[in-house]
Design a protein around this motif. Structure first.
Motif, PDB file in Angstrom:
ATOM      1  N   CYS A   1       2.298   0.342   6.859  1.00 58.80           N
ATOM      2  CA  CYS A   1       0.767   0.167   6.852  1.00 58.80           C
ATOM      3  C   CYS A   1       0.850  -1.648   6.971  1.00 58.80           C
ATOM      4  O   CYS A   1      -0.122  -2.073   7.552  1.00 58.80           O
ATOM      5  CB  CYS A   1       0.336   0.038   5.277  1.00 58.80           C
ATOM      6  SG  CYS A   1       1.055  -1.125   4.064  1.00 58.80           S
ATOM      7  N   GLY A   2       2.038  -2.144   6.913  1.00 57.89           N
ATOM      8  CA  GLY A   2       2.193  -3.683   7.220  1.00 57.89           C
ATOM      9  C   GLY A   2       1.469  -4.368   6.112  1.00 57.89           C
ATOM     10  O   GLY A   2       1.407  -5.746   6.394  1.00 57.89           O
TER      11      GLY A   2
ATOM     12  N   CYS B   1       2.466  -5.375   3.564  1.00 60.18           N
ATOM     13  CA  CYS B   1       3.454  -6.173   2.585  1.00 60.18           C
ATOM     14  C   CYS B   1       4.274  -7.165   3.624  1.00 60.18           C
ATOM     15  O   CYS B   1       5.367  -7.679   3.230  1.00 60.18           O
ATOM     16  CB  CYS B   1       4.631  -5.250   1.980  1.00 60.18           C
ATOM     17  SG  CYS B   1       5.556  -4.429   3.116  1.00 60.18           S
TER      18      CYS B   1
ATOM     19  N   VAL C   1       1.023  -1.198   0.100  1.00 63.67           N
ATOM     20  CA  VAL C   1      -0.004   0.291   0.047  1.00 63.67           C
ATOM     21  C   VAL C   1       1.070   1.150   0.116  1.00 63.67           C
ATOM     22  O   VAL C   1       1.123   1.721  -0.992  1.00 63.67           O
ATOM     23  CB  VAL C   1      -1.131   0.036   1.231  1.00 63.67           C
ATOM     24  CG1 VAL C   1      -1.948   1.227   1.261  1.00 63.67           C
ATOM     25  CG2 VAL C   1      -1.905  -1.286   1.414  1.00 63.67           C
ATOM     26  N   ASP C   2       1.327   1.672   1.200  1.00 68.88           N
ATOM     27  CA  ASP C   2       2.423   2.784   1.068  1.00 68.88           C
ATOM     28  C   ASP C   2       3.783   2.522   0.788  1.00 68.88           C
ATOM     29  O   ASP C   2       4.431   3.677   0.121  1.00 68.88           O
ATOM     30  CB  ASP C   2       2.461   3.252   2.660  1.00 68.88           C
ATOM     31  CG  ASP C   2       3.045   2.403   3.590  1.00 68.88           C
ATOM     32  OD1 ASP C   2       2.481   1.165   3.990  1.00 68.88           O
ATOM     33  OD2 ASP C   2       4.228   2.760   4.264  1.00 68.88           O
ATOM     34  N   GLY C   3       4.410   1.661   0.780  1.00 74.36           N
ATOM     35  CA  GLY C   3       5.695   1.146   0.217  1.00 74.36           C
ATOM     36  C   GLY C   3       6.851   1.865   1.229  1.00 74.36           C
ATOM     37  O   GLY C   3       7.905   1.941   0.722  1.00 74.36           O
TER      38      GLY C   3
ATOM     39  N   GLY D   1       6.819   1.116   4.713  1.00 72.64           N
ATOM     40  CA  GLY D   1       7.094   0.234   6.063  1.00 72.64           C
ATOM     41  C   GLY D   1       5.990   0.891   7.197  1.00 72.64           C
ATOM     42  O   GLY D   1       5.935   0.377   8.195  1.00 72.64           O
TER      43      GLY D   1
ATOM     44  N   CYS E   1       8.586  -3.806   1.711  1.00 68.15           N
ATOM     45  CA  CYS E   1       8.835  -2.683   0.801  1.00 68.15           C
ATOM     46  C   CYS E   1      10.021  -2.113   1.570  1.00 68.15           C
ATOM     47  O   CYS E   1      10.621  -1.370   0.676  1.00 68.15           O
ATOM     48  CB  CYS E   1       7.606  -1.624   1.037  1.00 68.15           C
ATOM     49  SG  CYS E   1       7.294  -1.262   2.808  1.00 68.15           S
TER      50      CYS E   1
HETATM   51 FE1  FES Z   1       2.725  -0.759   3.674  1.00 66.22          FE
HETATM   52 FE2  FES Z   1       5.097  -2.216   3.146  1.00 66.22          FE
HETATM   53  S1  FES Z   1       3.678  -1.497   1.876  1.00 66.22           S
HETATM   54  S2  FES Z   1       4.467  -1.676   5.193  1.00 66.22           S
END
Ligand code: FES
Ligand code: NAD
Length: 279
Positions: free
Chosen positions: A220-221, A223, A214-216, A218, A235
């Motif tokens: 949102c969790g 990934c 999602v955010d890339g 670190g 990410c």
């Molecule tokens: Fe959100 Fe890696 S994409 S923590």
């Protein structure tokens, strides 16, 4: 805004977009990726930087159109603009500095292997690539990889070059000896099969994981993956990890979490995707 300077169809559902992104083109390293947002309210899509030209200020993104957002992205033409590209993100590839490397690319994963092979070649490492597709029209980046070393091409149906999975050819190369490291990118069953193959040979194996992001950055969790029993975020800690330590069952399970919603969104998209839906 990032202008698309070229659009190339690589296989029936894989498209290459060369896009203006001068700062990223200057500093990106093998293994890194970007997050693309086509329009203001569009979904964020993580894409590996398959190539780049720091002089022209462009990067190459390879998109497999599998759902609503990717279909909308590849509906764009040369001259169209992408709203946001953030990156480069992720840790660069751990490249060896001498010896012989085996790069294994399955389907669209071959585009992810390409910058790794480029980095190895720049380091003076001998590169042998094994790449595969379902049939001839699904084989990508063959010519680009041939500029960097030996290439063995496999097709599942034998319609081009060698018949069989990439793992068949990789097994023979490993058995012949002299391989110092393996980099493998492709579908999860392929990366798992390569890791199982290299383990008895004791050859360090790096795989590139593709969980939902999602955010890339670190936060949102989304990934999260399990490496050697520990939770990591692909990410920021990856996307590349030691293939012998990856929990592939968990990765496969998490990748299918939103399958129903993805199928519903793709079905709703229909014709709008084909003409390039505007949010
Ligand atoms: Fe959100 Fe890696 S994409 S923590
Ligand atoms: P595909 O299913 O057509 O497979 C490509 C090749 O991989 C095959 O020709 C075969 O040689 C090999 N392969 C497939 N399954 C195998 C198995 N069980 N054992 C040994 N070898 C096997 O691949 P595709 O449609 O191009 O790729 C789709 C998948 O790749 C998607 O699931 C996508 O999420 C994933 N992907 C991964 C990454 C990454 O960074 N790891 C990047 C992009 C896409």
């Amino acid at each position: 805004m990032h202008r698309i300077v070229a659009r190339t169809q690589l296989s029936p559902n894989v498209t290459r977009l060369d896009v203006e992104a001068p700062r990223i083109a200057q500093i990106r390293q093998p293994g890194q990726f970007v997050i693309v947002r086509r329009a203001e309210r569009a979904e964020r899509i993580p894409l590996t930087i398959a190539d780049g030209d720091p002089v022209a200020g462009t990067i190459s993104l390879v998109v497999q159109s599998v759902g609503k957002s990717t279909r909308e992205l590849v509906a764009l033409k040369a001259g169209d603009e992408i709203r946001d590209i953030s990156g480069p993100l992720g840790m660069p590839t751990e490249l060896i500095a001498r010896g012989r490397a085996l790069c294994v690319g399955g389907g669209v994963g071959t585009a992810v292997v390409h910058p790794i092979a480029q980095g190895l070649h720049r380091n003076g490492v001998s590169v042998v690539s094994v790449i595969g597709g379902r049939s001839k029209e699904w084989v990508i980046f063959e010519q680009e990889l041939k500029r960097l070393g030996e290439v063995v091409v496999c097709t599942d149906d034998g319609s081009y070059c060698r018949k069989g999975f990439v793992t068949d050819a990789a097994k023979e190369l490993l058995a012949a000896g002299g391989i110092d490291i393996v980099y493998a990118v492709g579908p999860v069953p392929m990366m798992r099969a390569v890791a199982n193959l290299t383990k008895p040979f004791g050859v360090h194996t790096i795989v590139s994981l593709n969980p939902v992001m999602v955010d890339g950055t670190g936060m949102c969790g989304g990934c999260r993956v399990e490496i050697d029993g520990e939770t990591k975020f692909a990410c920021v800690d990856g996307p590349e990890f030691d293939g012998h330590k990856v929990n592939f069952d968990l990765l496969a399970d998490r990748l299918s979490t939103y399958r129903t919603q993805e199928q519903e969104a793709a079905a709703r998209c229909g014709d709008e995707c084909r003409i390039g839906l505007k949010h």
